[in-house]
Design a protein around this motif. Structure first.
Motif, short mmCIF file in Angstrom:
data_model
loop_
_atom_site.label_atom_id
_atom_site.label_comp_id
_atom_site.label_asym_id
_atom_site.label_seq_id
_atom_site.Cartn_x
_atom_site.Cartn_y
_atom_site.Cartn_z
N VAL A 181 3.53 18.91 15.14
CA VAL A 181 2.13 18.60 15.45
C VAL A 181 1.67 19.37 16.68
O VAL A 181 0.57 19.93 16.71
CB VAL A 181 1.95 17.08 15.65
CG1 VAL A 181 0.53 16.78 16.13
CG2 VAL A 181 2.24 16.33 14.36
N ALA A 185 -1.27 22.25 16.84
CA ALA A 185 -2.44 22.00 17.69
C ALA A 185 -2.93 23.27 18.37
O ALA A 185 -4.10 23.35 18.79
CB ALA A 185 -2.12 20.93 18.72
N MET A 193 -6.60 18.76 12.85
CA MET A 193 -5.44 18.01 13.34
C MET A 193 -5.46 16.57 12.82
O MET A 193 -4.40 15.98 12.56
CB MET A 193 -5.41 18.03 14.86
CG MET A 193 -5.07 19.39 15.45
SD MET A 193 -3.50 20.05 14.83
CE MET A 193 -2.35 18.78 15.37
#
Length: 421
Positions: A181, A185, A193
């Motif tokens: 993640v 980002a 996201m």
């Protein structure tokens, strides 16, 4: 048929005298029947005659044997044209030659429609977590477009796990998911996201249900905070809408079609998919009604058919729509004839917004939908009425438009008798 396009008898004789001459003439006839432009025939026939000469030099007399030499011909044909041409030009030439010859074999030899070879990628985690995409489509009822989003994010997740050497999903831990993640980002925006985190949650929950993961870590994946009313809709003013419509050349076939689609999006706030899915059966001329059946969550709406929209559609049907057996309303102008897709409708709106020089973030079909809603808000209609009109499932989806009701907010802020300096 060849005499229709090639004036010189010597040119026609040269085409007919090559060993693939009868098949080339059949191919030209097939192209004409399918509505291909003359310039397409002028570009493709010389390539086919060159292919016939290439195979004849190699003593090929069977068509089945000739088909095996397509790649060799493309390489030879490209080498003779490579000098002084850019890499992009060479790539276009290579694609043109390959598609032309394969299209020729499909239409003139196999008598079937040609479809370019596009190897479909396997679903991500198809072996490690089998049945996930069947679960999404069968149990959750997701549309193909939503499944593409899942493949997009999970394919990146699969690549990431392979890069860090995590091949056993049973050993997957929260720090590994968090690392993915964090990496994404740096590439994606806030909304992407949110979609990525939601996709991971669904995937991890399913993996735990199927016994692939020993414990459920889906709830530990944090979804970035994004407040619904934090943004301002990317709508444009009505003057900009008119400026965009002025860019459409309604004297052309494409212009008549595009003008009708733009009016549908502006007048009713239709989404690109809803415009692409319209059929002739959705037009009720006796009652002056327009039926929109392919809305989100399988909803449908019936609108009164505005005169200006009806006139634009009639103009397109009489002077623009090709003679095709299908019932879809909007079709490609160039061959091969096929109904317009959702992406084509959205790209069409983007084209005219750019042509008009209208500054807007992420221009497309939704820009016109926002403009429609914003005009209804400025006219004083209740938000519930507006939401029903444009097909919002929740009233909260319409509330954001109250934020840009500038005149009303100015009156509240200033009060009576105060002037804006």
């Amino acid at each position: 048929m060849l005499e229709r396009f090639f004036v010189k008898p010597q040119t026609v004789d040269r085409i007919k005298d090559c060993w693939l001459g009868p098949q080339i003439e059949l191919y030209v006839t097939a192209l004409c029947e399918r509505g291909y432009a003359a310039r397409t025939i002028y570009r493709r026939v010389p390539i086919l005659t060159a292919f016939a000469d290439f195979t004849a030099i190699r003593s090929i007399e069977q068509i089945e044997q000739a088909e095996a030499l397509i790649d060799a011909f493309v390489a030879d044909w490209l080498s003779a044209r490579r000098a002084g041409r850019s890499a992009d030009a060479c790539r276009r030439d290579r694609n043109l030659a390959r598609v032309t010859v394969r299209h020729f074999f499909s239409l003139a030899i196999s008598k079937t429609e040609y479809h370019p070879d596009r190897t479909a990628l396997d679903n991500p985690f198809a072996r490690r977590v089998p049945g996930f995409f069947d679960y999404l489509s069968d149990e959750r009822g997701l549309r193909p477009g939503s499944l593409r989003h899942y493949r997009h994010y999970l394919r990146r997740f699969e690549v990431y796990l392979d890069q860090i050497g995590c091949y056993d999903l049973g050993a997957l831990s929260l720090p590994v998911v968090t690392g993915y993640v964090t990496t994404m980002a740096q590439q994606f925006g806030p909304r992407s996201m949110i979609n990525l985190a939601g996709t991971l949650r669904v995937f991890l929950r399913f993996a735990h249900r199927e016994g692939v993961l020993p414990r459920d870590i889906s709830k530990l994946v944090e979804i970035p905070q994004h407040y619904r009313l934090a943004d301002i809709p990317r709508s444009i003013g009505w003057d900009s809408v008119q400026k965009m419509l002025d860019q459409v050349d309604r004297r052309t076939v494409v212009g008549r079609r595009d003008y009708a689609m733009l009016l549908l999006m502006i007048s009713y706030g239709l989404r690109a998919r809803e415009v692409a899915m319209l059929t002739l059966d959705d037009l009720d001329w006796k009652r002056d009604r327009l039926h929109v059946r392919e809305r989100k969550a399988e909803h449908s709406t019936t609108y009164p058919l505005a005169p200006v929209v009806g006139e634009a559609i009639v103009d397109y049907l009489r002077n623009g729509r090709p003679e095709v057996p299908g019932r879809q309303l909007f079709w490609r102008h160039l061959a091969p004839r096929s109904p317009l897709t959702q992406s084509a409708v959205s790209c069409m709106a983007t084209k005219y917004l750019h042509r008009a020089g209208i500054p807007v973030s992420r221009p497309g079909s939704h820009t016109l939908r926002h403009a429609c809603v914003q005009r209804l808000v400025d006219s004083g209609f209740p938000l519930k009425t507006i939401g029903d009109y444009v097909g919002h499932r929740a009233a909260s989806s319409t509330m954001i438009y109250a934020k840009v009701q500038v005149d009303g907010l100015r009156e509240v802020a200033l009060g009576d008798g105060e002037d804006l300096q």
